[in-house]
Design a protein around this motif. Structure first.
Motif, PDB file in Angstrom:
ATOM      1  N   PRO A   1       0.890  -1.280   0.078  1.00 25.32           N
ATOM      2  CA  PRO A   1       0.056   0.015   0.136  1.00 25.32           C
ATOM      3  C   PRO A   1       0.730   1.409  -0.130  1.00 25.32           C
ATOM      4  CG  PRO A   1      -0.220  -1.402   2.270  1.00 25.32           C
ATOM      5  CD  PRO A   1       0.551  -1.922   1.318  1.00 25.32           C
ATOM      6  N   THR A   2       1.958   1.230   0.395  1.00 24.01           N
ATOM      7  CA  THR A   2       2.698   2.372   0.530  1.00 24.01           C
ATOM      8  C   THR A   2       3.499   2.866  -0.705  1.00 24.01           C
ATOM      9  OG1 THR A   2       3.527   1.973   2.935  1.00 24.01           O
ATOM     10  CG2 THR A   2       5.026   3.336   1.758  1.00 24.01           C
ATOM     11  N   LEU A   3       3.974   1.687  -1.511  1.00 18.11           N
ATOM     12  CA  LEU A   3       4.602   1.997  -2.694  1.00 18.11           C
ATOM     13  C   LEU A   3       3.426   2.176  -3.726  1.00 18.11           C
ATOM     14  CD1 LEU A   3       7.497  -0.442  -3.005  1.00 18.11           C
ATOM     15  CD2 LEU A   3       7.468   2.088  -2.310  1.00 18.11           C
ATOM     16  N   GLY A   4       2.240   1.719  -3.509  1.00 18.94           N
ATOM     17  CA  GLY A   4       0.901   1.869  -4.483  1.00 18.94           C
ATOM     18  C   GLY A   4       0.621   3.162  -4.181  1.00 18.94           C
ATOM     19  N   ALA A   5       0.744   3.897  -3.020  1.00 19.42           N
ATOM     20  CA  ALA A   5       0.274   5.310  -3.046  1.00 19.42           C
ATOM     21  C   ALA A   5       1.364   6.165  -3.482  1.00 19.42           C
ATOM     22  CB  ALA A   5      -0.195   5.607  -1.472  1.00 19.42           C
ATOM     23  N   ALA A   6       2.335   5.986  -3.247  1.00 17.09           N
ATOM     24  CA  ALA A   6       3.561   6.835  -3.771  1.00 17.09           C
ATOM     25  C   ALA A   6       3.686   6.866  -5.169  1.00 17.09           C
ATOM     26  CB  ALA A   6       5.032   6.257  -3.188  1.00 17.09           C
ATOM     27  N   TRP A   7       3.400   5.562  -6.012  1.00 17.08           N
ATOM     28  CA  TRP A   7       3.309   5.434  -7.488  1.00 17.08           C
ATOM     29  C   TRP A   7       2.064   6.334  -7.862  1.00 17.08           C
ATOM     30  CZ3 TRP A   7       5.981   2.049 -10.732  1.00 17.08           C
ATOM     31  CH2 TRP A   7       5.357   2.127 -11.851  1.00 17.08           C
ATOM     32  N   MET A   8       1.220   6.445  -7.168  1.00 14.82           N
ATOM     33  CA  MET A   8      -0.149   7.062  -7.777  1.00 14.82           C
ATOM     34  C   MET A   8       0.160   8.684  -7.615  1.00 14.82           C
ATOM     35  SD  MET A   8      -4.060   6.485  -6.484  1.00 14.82           S
ATOM     36  CE  MET A   8      -3.724   6.772  -4.881  1.00 14.82           C
ATOM     37  N   VAL A   9       0.649   9.032  -6.139  1.00 13.36           N
ATOM     38  CA  VAL A   9       1.076  10.547  -6.185  1.00 13.36           C
ATOM     39  C   VAL A   9       2.150  10.936  -7.329  1.00 13.36           C
ATOM     40  CG1 VAL A   9       2.361  12.156  -4.538  1.00 13.36           C
ATOM     41  CG2 VAL A   9       0.474  10.505  -3.769  1.00 13.36           C
ATOM     42  N   THR A  10       2.883  10.083  -7.517  1.00 14.94           N
ATOM     43  CA  THR A  10       4.082  10.375  -8.389  1.00 14.94           C
ATOM     44  C   THR A  10       3.454  10.587  -9.815  1.00 14.94           C
ATOM     45  OG1 THR A  10       5.823   9.264  -7.160  1.00 14.94           O
ATOM     46  CG2 THR A  10       6.253   9.681  -9.483  1.00 14.94           C
ATOM     47  N   GLU A  11       2.632   9.735 -10.281  1.00 15.50           N
ATOM     48  CA  GLU A  11       2.138   9.892 -11.768  1.00 15.50           C
ATOM     49  C   GLU A  11       1.135  11.244 -11.556  1.00 15.50           C
ATOM     50  OE1 GLU A  11      -0.093   6.446 -12.992  1.00 15.50           O
ATOM     51  OE2 GLU A  11       1.704   5.548 -13.723  1.00 15.50           O
ATOM     52  N   ASP A  12       0.466  11.545 -10.530  1.00 18.19           N
ATOM     53  CA  ASP A  12      -0.346  12.645 -10.540  1.00 18.19           C
ATOM     54  C   ASP A  12       0.609  13.920 -10.704  1.00 18.19           C
ATOM     55  OD1 ASP A  12      -2.607  11.322 -10.574  1.00 18.19           O
ATOM     56  OD2 ASP A  12      -2.880  11.704  -8.262  1.00 18.19           O
ATOM     57  N   LEU A  13       1.745  13.871 -10.000  1.00 21.05           N
ATOM     58  CA  LEU A  13       2.688  15.037 -10.197  1.00 21.05           C
ATOM     59  C   LEU A  13       3.153  15.109 -11.483  1.00 21.05           C
ATOM     60  CD1 LEU A  13       4.147  17.278  -8.378  1.00 21.05           C
ATOM     61  CD2 LEU A  13       5.993  15.610  -7.998  1.00 21.05           C
ATOM     62  N   LEU A  14       3.565  14.065 -12.048  1.00 17.00           N
ATOM     63  CA  LEU A  14       4.204  13.859 -13.558  1.00 17.00           C
ATOM     64  C   LEU A  14       3.021  14.689 -14.474  1.00 17.00           C
ATOM     65  CD1 LEU A  14       5.993  10.719 -13.986  1.00 17.00           C
ATOM     66  CD2 LEU A  14       6.668  12.764 -14.384  1.00 17.00           C
ATOM     67  N   ASP A  15       1.744  13.993 -14.153  1.00 18.18           N
ATOM     68  CA  ASP A  15       0.853  14.784 -15.066  1.00 18.18           C
ATOM     69  C   ASP A  15       0.658  16.180 -15.113  1.00 18.18           C
ATOM     70  OD1 ASP A  15      -1.429  14.153 -17.132  1.00 18.18           O
ATOM     71  OD2 ASP A  15      -2.755  14.416 -15.259  1.00 18.18           O
ATOM     72  N   ALA A  16       0.560  16.538 -13.679  1.00 14.10           N
ATOM     73  CA  ALA A  16       0.475  18.071 -13.600  1.00 14.10           C
ATOM     74  C   ALA A  16       1.495  18.956 -13.886  1.00 14.10           C
ATOM     75  CB  ALA A  16      -0.084  18.400 -11.974  1.00 14.10           C
ATOM     76  N   THR A  17       2.804  18.556 -13.644  1.00 16.50           N
ATOM     77  CA  THR A  17       4.008  19.512 -14.213  1.00 16.50           C
ATOM     78  C   THR A  17       4.700  19.103 -15.643  1.00 16.50           C
ATOM     79  OG1 THR A  17       5.359  17.816 -12.740  1.00 16.50           O
ATOM     80  CG2 THR A  17       4.407  19.788 -11.858  1.00 16.50           C
ATOM     81  N   VAL A  18       5.134  17.815 -15.639  1.00 18.64           N
ATOM     82  CA  VAL A  18       5.928  17.424 -16.810  1.00 18.64           C
ATOM     83  C   VAL A  18       4.905  17.357 -17.972  1.00 18.64           C
ATOM     84  CG1 VAL A  18       7.501  15.506 -17.523  1.00 18.64           C
ATOM     85  CG2 VAL A  18       7.750  16.245 -15.375  1.00 18.64           C
ATOM     86  N   ILE A  19       3.876  16.525 -17.730  1.00 16.58           N
ATOM     87  CA  ILE A  19       3.187  16.381 -19.056  1.00 16.58           C
ATOM     88  C   ILE A  19       2.500  17.527 -19.519  1.00 16.58           C
ATOM     89  CG2 ILE A  19       1.154  14.997 -19.812  1.00 16.58           C
ATOM     90  CD1 ILE A  19       2.101  12.637 -17.838  1.00 16.58           C
ATOM     91  N   ALA A  20       2.072  18.109 -18.742  1.00 13.22           N
ATOM     92  CA  ALA A  20       1.228  19.511 -19.081  1.00 13.22           C
ATOM     93  C   ALA A  20       2.288  20.413 -19.770  1.00 13.22           C
ATOM     94  CB  ALA A  20       0.792  20.133 -17.820  1.00 13.22           C
ATOM     95  N   ARG A  21       3.365  20.492 -19.126  1.00  8.75           N
ATOM     96  CA  ARG A  21       4.678  21.405 -19.886  1.00  8.75           C
ATOM     97  C   ARG A  21       4.920  20.837 -21.168  1.00  8.75           C
ATOM     98  NH1 ARG A  21       9.374  21.363 -16.132  1.00  8.75           N
ATOM     99  NH2 ARG A  21       7.614  22.244 -14.659  1.00  8.75           N
ATOM    100  N   LEU A  22       5.110  19.557 -21.240  1.00  8.16           N
ATOM    101  CA  LEU A  22       5.515  18.995 -22.473  1.00  8.16           C
ATOM    102  C   LEU A  22       4.162  19.074 -23.587  1.00  8.16           C
ATOM    103  CD1 LEU A  22       7.168  15.634 -21.722  1.00  8.16           C
ATOM    104  CD2 LEU A  22       8.095  17.586 -22.963  1.00  8.16           C
ATOM    105  N   GLU A  23       2.993  19.143 -23.352  1.00 11.52           N
ATOM    106  CA  GLU A  23       2.115  19.555 -24.171  1.00 11.52           C
ATOM    107  C   GLU A  23       1.698  20.587 -24.738  1.00 11.52           C
ATOM    108  OE1 GLU A  23      -1.376  18.577 -21.670  1.00 11.52           O
ATOM    109  OE2 GLU A  23      -1.555  16.362 -21.982  1.00 11.52           O
ATOM    110  N   LYS A  24       2.560  21.579 -24.034  1.00 11.16           N
ATOM    111  CA  LYS A  24       2.554  23.065 -24.406  1.00 11.16           C
ATOM    112  C   LYS A  24       3.572  23.129 -25.511  1.00 11.16           C
ATOM    113  CE  LYS A  24       0.765  24.942 -20.261  1.00 11.16           C
ATOM    114  NZ  LYS A  24       0.974  26.033 -18.945  1.00 11.16           N
ATOM    115  N   ARG A  25       4.515  22.413 -25.339  1.00 13.97           N
ATOM    116  CA  ARG A  25       5.801  22.751 -26.028  1.00 13.97           C
ATOM    117  C   ARG A  25       5.622  21.657 -27.601  1.00 13.97           C
ATOM    118  NH1 ARG A  25      11.161  22.613 -22.192  1.00 13.97           N
ATOM    119  NH2 ARG A  25      10.235  24.488 -21.006  1.00 13.97           N
ATOM    120  N   LEU A  26       4.834  20.602 -27.120  1.00  9.60           N
ATOM    121  CA  LEU A  26       4.751  19.771 -28.642  1.00  9.60           C
ATOM    122  C   LEU A  26       3.905  20.348 -29.667  1.00  9.60           C
ATOM    123  CD1 LEU A  26       4.957  16.359 -26.855  1.00  9.60           C
ATOM    124  CD2 LEU A  26       6.748  17.275 -28.195  1.00  9.60           C
TER     125      LEU A  26
END
Length: 78
Positions: free
Chosen positions: A15-40
């Protein structure tokens, strides 16, 4: 298969690693992926970035009958 042999993996790590995985993907989606979408400039590249960098949300979208790159928080890819 023996009683009393549940370990830390079953009770703590999963459960700990599952929650960490989920939070990491949400963070990637909000920051990295959103930034890449603007540039591509290409819509296909944006779809691939959304789908590949956030695999659990992409698979969940498939299970609910939506496109893998669909996001409830953002509009469609143009």
């Amino acid at each position: 298969m023996r009683p009393g042999t549940k370990g830390a993996v079953d009770l703590v790590i999963t459960p700990t690693l599952g929650a960490a995985w989920m939070v990491t993907e949400d963070l990637l989606d909000a920051t990295v992926i959103a930034r890449l979408e603007k540039r591509l400039p290409y819509p296909a590249a944006k779809l691939m970035v959304r789908s590949l960098l956030n695999p659990t949300r992409s698979f969940a979208n498939l299970l609910r009958g939506a496109y893998p790159w669909h996001r409830d928080t953002r509009g469609g890819v143009r």
